[in-house]
Design a protein around this motif. Structure first.
Motif, PDB file in Angstrom:
ATOM      1  N   LEU A 180       0.802  -1.216   0.000  1.00 36.13           N
ATOM      2  CA  LEU A 180       0.000   0.000   0.000  1.00 36.13           C
ATOM      3  C   LEU A 180       0.841   1.276   0.000  1.00 36.13           C
ATOM      4  CD1 LEU A 180      -2.703  -1.003   2.654  1.00 36.13           C
ATOM      5  CD2 LEU A 180      -2.973  -0.960   0.167  1.00 36.13           C
ATOM      6  N   LEU A 181       2.005   1.218   0.659  1.00 33.48           N
ATOM      7  CA  LEU A 181       2.765   2.452   0.905  1.00 33.48           C
ATOM      8  C   LEU A 181       4.067   2.556   0.117  1.00 33.48           C
ATOM      9  CD1 LEU A 181       2.330   2.737   4.795  1.00 33.48           C
ATOM     10  CD2 LEU A 181       1.072   3.943   3.016  1.00 33.48           C
ATOM     11  N   HIS A 182       4.433   1.508  -0.632  1.00 31.03           N
ATOM     12  CA  HIS A 182       5.728   1.534  -1.308  1.00 31.03           C
ATOM     13  C   HIS A 182       5.813   2.663  -2.339  1.00 31.03           C
ATOM     14  CE1 HIS A 182       9.574   0.100  -2.726  1.00 31.03           C
ATOM     15  NE2 HIS A 182       9.116   0.110  -3.962  1.00 31.03           N
ATOM     16  N   LYS A 183       4.771   2.849  -3.118  1.00 30.52           N
ATOM     17  CA  LYS A 183       4.774   3.918  -4.126  1.00 30.52           C
ATOM     18  C   LYS A 183       4.839   5.285  -3.460  1.00 30.52           C
ATOM     19  CE  LYS A 183       2.387   1.425  -7.817  1.00 30.52           C
ATOM     20  NZ  LYS A 183       1.193   1.380  -8.703  1.00 30.52           N
ATOM     21  N   TRP A 184       4.092   5.431  -2.364  1.00 32.58           N
ATOM     22  CA  TRP A 184       4.138   6.699  -1.614  1.00 32.58           C
ATOM     23  C   TRP A 184       5.549   6.956  -1.093  1.00 32.58           C
ATOM     24  CZ3 TRP A 184       5.544   7.233   3.528  1.00 32.58           C
ATOM     25  CH2 TRP A 184       5.381   8.515   4.070  1.00 32.58           C
ATOM     26  N   ALA A 185       6.197   5.904  -0.563  1.00 30.19           N
ATOM     27  CA  ALA A 185       7.550   6.046  -0.039  1.00 30.19           C
ATOM     28  C   ALA A 185       8.531   6.409  -1.157  1.00 30.19           C
ATOM     29  CB  ALA A 185       7.987   4.751   0.649  1.00 30.19           C
ATOM     30  N   HIS A 186       8.342   5.810  -2.330  1.00 31.19           N
ATOM     31  CA  HIS A 186       9.222   6.112  -3.457  1.00 31.19           C
ATOM     32  C   HIS A 186       9.074   7.571  -3.901  1.00 31.19           C
ATOM     33  CE1 HIS A 186      11.685   5.280  -6.968  1.00 31.19           C
ATOM     34  NE2 HIS A 186      10.783   5.890  -7.712  1.00 31.19           N
ATOM     35  N   ARG A 187       7.844   8.061  -3.911  1.00 29.91           N
ATOM     36  CA  ARG A 187       7.602   9.456  -4.309  1.00 29.91           C
ATOM     37  C   ARG A 187       8.192  10.443  -3.304  1.00 29.91           C
ATOM     38  NH1 ARG A 187       2.288   7.617  -5.369  1.00 29.91           N
ATOM     39  NH2 ARG A 187       1.592   8.658  -3.449  1.00 29.91           N
ATOM     40  N   ASN A 188       8.231  10.035  -2.058  1.00 33.24           N
ATOM     41  CA  ASN A 188       8.672  10.945  -0.994  1.00 33.24           C
ATOM     42  C   ASN A 188      10.001  10.497  -0.379  1.00 33.24           C
ATOM     43  OD1 ASN A 188       6.154  12.809  -0.474  1.00 33.24           O
ATOM     44  ND2 ASN A 188       5.347  10.737  -0.715  1.00 33.24           N
ATOM     45  N   LYS A 189      10.843   9.854  -1.178  1.00 37.34           N
ATOM     46  CA  LYS A 189      12.071   9.283  -0.621  1.00 37.34           C
ATOM     47  C   LYS A 189      13.028  10.352  -0.089  1.00 37.34           C
ATOM     48  CE  LYS A 189      14.141   8.660  -5.226  1.00 37.34           C
ATOM     49  NZ  LYS A 189      14.698   7.642  -6.160  1.00 37.34           N
ATOM     50  N   LYS A 190      13.000  11.557  -0.673  1.00 37.15           N
ATOM     51  CA  LYS A 190      13.872  12.624  -0.164  1.00 37.15           C
ATOM     52  C   LYS A 190      13.444  13.065   1.230  1.00 37.15           C
ATOM     53  CE  LYS A 190      15.522  14.581  -4.525  1.00 37.15           C
ATOM     54  NZ  LYS A 190      15.621  15.797  -5.365  1.00 37.15           N
ATOM     55  N   ILE A 192      11.720  11.234   3.336  1.00 40.52           N
ATOM     56  CA  ILE A 192      11.983  10.098   4.231  1.00 40.52           C
ATOM     57  C   ILE A 192      13.461  10.047   4.595  1.00 40.52           C
ATOM     58  CG2 ILE A 192      12.008   7.580   4.388  1.00 40.52           C
ATOM     59  CD1 ILE A 192       9.463   7.629   2.612  1.00 40.52           C
ATOM     60  N   SER A 193      14.331  10.304   3.609  1.00 39.17           N
ATOM     61  CA  SER A 193      15.768  10.300   3.861  1.00 39.17           C
ATOM     62  C   SER A 193      16.146  11.377   4.866  1.00 39.17           C
ATOM     63  CB  SER A 193      16.525  10.520   2.550  1.00 39.17           C
ATOM     64  OG  SER A 193      17.912  10.585   2.785  1.00 39.17           O
ATOM     65  N   ILE A 194      15.560  12.561   4.717  1.00 38.62           N
ATOM     66  CA  ILE A 194      15.831  13.654   5.663  1.00 38.62           C
ATOM     67  C   ILE A 194      15.339  13.279   7.064  1.00 38.62           C
ATOM     68  CG2 ILE A 194      15.210  16.033   6.270  1.00 38.62           C
ATOM     69  CD1 ILE A 194      15.126  16.617   3.243  1.00 38.62           C
ATOM     70  N   THR A 195      14.160  12.653   7.130  1.00 45.62           N
ATOM     71  CA  THR A 195      13.604  12.228   8.418  1.00 45.62           C
ATOM     72  C   THR A 195      14.488  11.186   9.080  1.00 45.62           C
ATOM     73  OG1 THR A 195      11.363  12.650   7.595  1.00 45.62           O
ATOM     74  CG2 THR A 195      11.569  11.270   9.557  1.00 45.62           C
ATOM     75  N   ASP A 196      14.947  10.190   8.288  1.00 45.77           N
ATOM     76  CA  ASP A 196      15.820   9.146   8.819  1.00 45.77           C
ATOM     77  C   ASP A 196      17.115   9.737   9.360  1.00 45.77           C
ATOM     78  OD1 ASP A 196      14.026   7.178   8.250  1.00 45.77           O
ATOM     79  OD2 ASP A 196      15.055   6.409   6.475  1.00 45.77           O
ATOM     80  N   ARG A 197      17.713  10.619   8.572  1.00 45.76           N
ATOM     81  CA  ARG A 197      18.991  11.201   8.979  1.00 45.76           C
ATOM     82  C   ARG A 197      18.835  12.107  10.196  1.00 45.76           C
ATOM     83  NH1 ARG A 197      22.976  12.310   3.883  1.00 45.76           N
ATOM     84  NH2 ARG A 197      22.967  10.171   3.086  1.00 45.76           N
ATOM     85  N   SER A 198      17.732  12.831  10.246  1.00 48.43           N
ATOM     86  CA  SER A 198      17.467  13.681  11.408  1.00 48.43           C
ATOM     87  C   SER A 198      17.296  12.830  12.663  1.00 48.43           C
ATOM     88  CB  SER A 198      16.218  14.530  11.171  1.00 48.43           C
ATOM     89  OG  SER A 198      16.374  15.383  10.051  1.00 48.43           O
ATOM     90  N   SER A 199      16.643  11.682  12.503  1.00 53.39           N
ATOM     91  CA  SER A 199      16.453  10.770  13.637  1.00 53.39           C
ATOM     92  C   SER A 199      17.789  10.240  14.131  1.00 53.39           C
ATOM     93  CB  SER A 199      15.542   9.607  13.236  1.00 53.39           C
ATOM     94  OG  SER A 199      14.267  10.073  12.848  1.00 53.39           O
ATOM     95  N   ILE A 200      18.666   9.874  13.184  1.00 52.99           N
ATOM     96  CA  ILE A 200      19.994   9.377  13.558  1.00 52.99           C
ATOM     97  C   ILE A 200      20.772  10.451  14.314  1.00 52.99           C
ATOM     98  CG2 ILE A 200      22.233   8.615  12.662  1.00 52.99           C
ATOM     99  CD1 ILE A 200      20.675   7.301  10.341  1.00 52.99           C
ATOM    100  N   LEU A 201      20.696  11.682  13.825  1.00 52.68           N
ATOM    101  CA  LEU A 201      21.408  12.794  14.488  1.00 52.68           C
ATOM    102  C   LEU A 201      20.897  13.004  15.908  1.00 52.68           C
ATOM    103  CD1 LEU A 201      21.543  15.363  11.539  1.00 52.68           C
ATOM    104  CD2 LEU A 201      23.409  13.936  12.397  1.00 52.68           C
ATOM    105  N   LEU A 202      19.584  12.889  16.089  1.00 51.02           N
ATOM    106  CA  LEU A 202      19.003  13.065  17.421  1.00 51.02           C
ATOM    107  C   LEU A 202      19.445  11.945  18.358  1.00 51.02           C
ATOM    108  CD1 LEU A 202      17.102  14.614  19.292  1.00 51.02           C
ATOM    109  CD2 LEU A 202      15.209  13.241  18.406  1.00 51.02           C
ATOM    110  N   VAL A 203      19.453  10.707  17.849  1.00 51.75           N
ATOM    111  CA  VAL A 203      19.887   9.573  18.669  1.00 51.75           C
ATOM    112  C   VAL A 203      21.364   9.725  19.028  1.00 51.75           C
ATOM    113  CG1 VAL A 203      20.186   7.072  18.763  1.00 51.75           C
ATOM    114  CG2 VAL A 203      18.149   8.021  17.679  1.00 51.75           C
TER     115      VAL A 203
END
Length: 318
Positions: A180-190, A192-203
Motif C-alpha cells: 500500500l505504501l511503497h509507491k508513496w515512499a518512493h515518491r517521498n524518498k527525499k 523520508i531520507s531527511i527524516t531518517d537522517r534527522s532521527s539518527i542525528l538526534l539519537v
C-alpha cells in the motif's frame, strides 16, 4: 574535488554539540522518549523500503549471497575478537565494546547499492545482499552481540521486549503495509531520507550527551582516538583484502566481485545507532557508537575510491 557530505558535517556537529552542551535532567527524559519514537519510525520505513522481491529474484546466486552474509555476520566478529585478543590494551574496555558491536552489525543499503552502481557492478545482487543483510540483522545482531560480548545483560528479557517493540514490530508492520505504501515512499524518498537522517542525528546527540556526562572525553585521549582510527582502518583493510581474495579464488565475474567487496565490507550506521540505543544502557551507548561513526566515514571514503577504480576498469573493458 568531492564535496564534504552534509550528513557527515551534521554528524560531527551533533557530537560537538553533545560535547559542549549535553542534555541533562528532564530534557534527557523527554529526548529519550522522542528518540524511541524516532527509532520506531525509522524501522517502520525500512520495512516499507526493503523489497522482498529483490531478495527472491537474486537468491539463485546463492554463493555470492551466502558469502556476503558470512563476511558480515561471521568474518567481522572473528576479526574483531582477534584484534581484541592481540591488542587488548590498545583501547579501553568501552571502546573495544564499540568495536565488537560494530562487527555484529548488518551491511549498509543505500551506499552499497550506490557504490556498486558507480563501479558498474552487479547492482541487482547488491540490492539483494544489502536487503537480506538488514532484514537478517534485526534478528541476528542482538544474539550475535550477546555471544561475542559474553554477557547476559545484552540479551535480557527487557532487551527482548525493547527489540520487539522498537525494532521488530515496526519493521514487520512496514513489510505488511509495503504493497500500500511503497509507491508513496518512493515518491517521498527525499523527505523520508531527511527524516531518517534527522532521527539518527538526534539519537547520536542523546547518546553522546550521556557519554559526555559519564566522562567519555576524559577516558579517550588523542592518542586513543588515533588508536581507534587505526583499529577501524585495520578492520576495513583486512575485510577488503579477504573479500578480494575470496572473489578471485572462487572465480567470481568482476561485477560479482564488486558486490562482494562493497557489500561485505560495510557496516550500517542507520541500523547500528538505534540498535545501540536499544541494546545498551544510556550511560554506555555513546561510547559504543563512536567506533561506528568513525568506521562509517572511513568506509565511505575508501569504498568510493574502490568503486571509481572498478568504474575505470569496466569502462576500459567495453
Amino acid at each position: 574535488m568531492r564535496k564534504i557530505d552534509p550528513f557527515l558535517s551534521a554528524l560531527i556537529c551533533s557530537v560537538l554539540l553533545a560535547s559542549f552542551l549535553p542534555c541533562k535532567g528532564n530534557v534527557t527524559t523527554v529526548l529519550e522518549y522522542v528518540t524511541d519514537a524516532c527509532i520506531m519510525v525509522m524501522f517502520f520505513m525500512q520495512g516499507i523500503k526493503l523489497e522482498r522481491r529483490a531478495i527472491l529474484e537474486n537468491m539463485r546466486n546463492w554463493k555470492l549471497q551466502g558469502l556476503v552474509m558470512a563476511c558480515t555476520f561471521l568474518m567481522f566478529p572473528v576479526l574483531g575478537l582477534g584484534l581484541h585478543a592481540m591488542l587488548p590494551g590498545l583501547l579501553d574496555s568501552h571502546t573495544w565494546l564499540g568495536i565488537l558491536f560494530l562487527c555484529c552489525l548488518p551491511s549498509t543499503v543505500q551506499s552499497s547499492i550506490a557504490l556498486t552502481s558507480l563501479a558498474n557492478g552487479n547492482v541487482a545482487a547488491s540490492i539483494c545482499a544489502a536487503t537480506l543483510s538488514n532484514i537478517a540483522g534485526i534478528f541476528i545482531t542482538p544474539v550475535l552481540v550477546s555471544v561475542v560480548l559474553h554477557t547476559q545483560g545484552v540479551w535480557s528479557a527487557q532487551a527482548v521486549i525493547d527489540i520487539a517493540v522498537q525494532l521488530l514490530l515496526p519493521f514487520v508492520a512496514g513489510q505488511l503495509l509495503q504493497p500500500l505504501l511503497h509507491k508513496w515512499a518512493h515518491r517521498n524518498k527525499k523527505i523520508i531520507s531527511i527524516t531518517d537522517r534527522s532521527s539518527i542525528l538526534l539519537v547520536v546527540y542523546t547518546a553522546f550527551s550521556h557519554a559526555v556526562v559519564e566522562g567519555i572525553w576524559a577516558h579517550l585521549s588523542l592518542k586513543e582516538m588515533g588508536a581507534l582510527v587505526l583499529i577501524d582502518c585495520s578492520l576495513l583493510g583486512l575485510v577488503l583484502c579477504i573479500t578480494l581474495v575470496l572473489g578471485k579464488a572462487l572465480g567470481f565475474p568482476s561485477k560479482d566481485e564488486v558486490s562482494l567487496i562493497l557489500c561485505g565490507s560495510k557496516k550500517s550506521l542507520a541500523s547500528g545507532v538505534p540498535m545501540a540505543n536499544v541494546l545498551f544502557p544510556a550511560t554506555t551507548a555513546g561510547f559504543v557508537i563512536l567506533p561506528l561513526i568513525l568506521y562509517h566515514q572511513i568506509q565511505l571514503f575508501v569504498c568510493t575510491l574502490i568503486a571509481r577504480h572498478y568504474h575505470t576498469k569496466h569502462s576500459s573493458d567495453v
